[in-house]
Scaffold this active site. Structure first.
Site, PDB file in Angstrom:
ATOM      1  N   HIS A  91       0.803  -1.287  -0.069  1.00  0.00           N
ATOM      2  CA  HIS A  91      -0.061   0.185   0.101  1.00  0.00           C
ATOM      3  C   HIS A  91       0.929   1.359  -0.171  1.00  0.00           C
ATOM      4  CE1 HIS A  91      -3.443   2.468   0.903  1.00  0.00           C
ATOM      5  NE2 HIS A  91      -2.817   2.910   1.675  1.00  0.00           N
ATOM      6  N   GLU A  92       1.902   1.277   0.757  1.00  0.00           N
ATOM      7  CA  GLU A  92       2.587   2.695   1.116  1.00  0.00           C
ATOM      8  C   GLU A  92       3.543   2.736  -0.182  1.00  0.00           C
ATOM      9  OE1 GLU A  92       2.215   4.822   3.075  1.00  0.00           O
ATOM     10  OE2 GLU A  92       0.611   3.809   4.418  1.00  0.00           O
ATOM     11  N   HIS A 102       1.754   4.534  -3.009  1.00  0.00           N
ATOM     12  CA  HIS A 102       1.653   6.130  -2.811  1.00  0.00           C
ATOM     13  C   HIS A 102       2.940   6.558  -3.339  1.00  0.00           C
ATOM     14  CE1 HIS A 102      -1.893   6.294  -0.467  1.00  0.00           C
ATOM     15  NE2 HIS A 102      -1.520   5.284   0.417  1.00  0.00           N
TER      16      HIS A 102
END
Length: 122
Positions: A61-62, A65
């Site tokens: 997820h990170e 980003h």
């Protein structure tokens, strides 16, 4: 720090001073300022995650980003990515401010959607 008010800067330096004293140092260094910045922006550091599956999910997820933010030519560069829980966040990506001034409107995908994008890839 870009975007910090005078009160935010005061809080940042007070946190830095408290960390310096706790580490039994005589002067504030960039390590204390960086650690205090994380604490002021995101909150107290939580307990590390024990579940490897959750760690992997948060890492993807990170990374989404960070990847989308890095690949967009008009976006501020990534400064730091962490998987240490802070406040309500399980992980975080910080971007370095490229300065003040007008910015173009960001079309999708944006760094905000990048975290979800990598999760849906096979």
């Amino acid at each position: 720090m870009a975007g910090f008010s005078g009160a935010d800067l005061e809080t940042l330096m007070n946190e830095s001073a408290i960390m310096t004293a706790g580490r039994e140092k005589k002067a504030i260094t960039m390590n204390e300022i960086n650690d205090a910045t994380d604490r002021v922006i995101a909150g107290l550091e939580g307990r590390a995650l024990a579940d490897n599956a959750t760690k992997k999910l948060i890492a993807y997820h990170e990374a989404g980003h960070a990847l989308v933010g890095t690949l967009l030519p008009f976006h501020d560069p990534v400064n730091k990515e962490t998987l240490l829980p802070r406040g309500q966040a399980k992980g975080m990506v910080q971007h370095k401010s490229a300065g003040e001034g007008p910015r173009p409107i960001k079309p999708l995908p944006s760094p905000l959607t990048g975290g979800q994008f990598l999760l849906i890839l096979p």
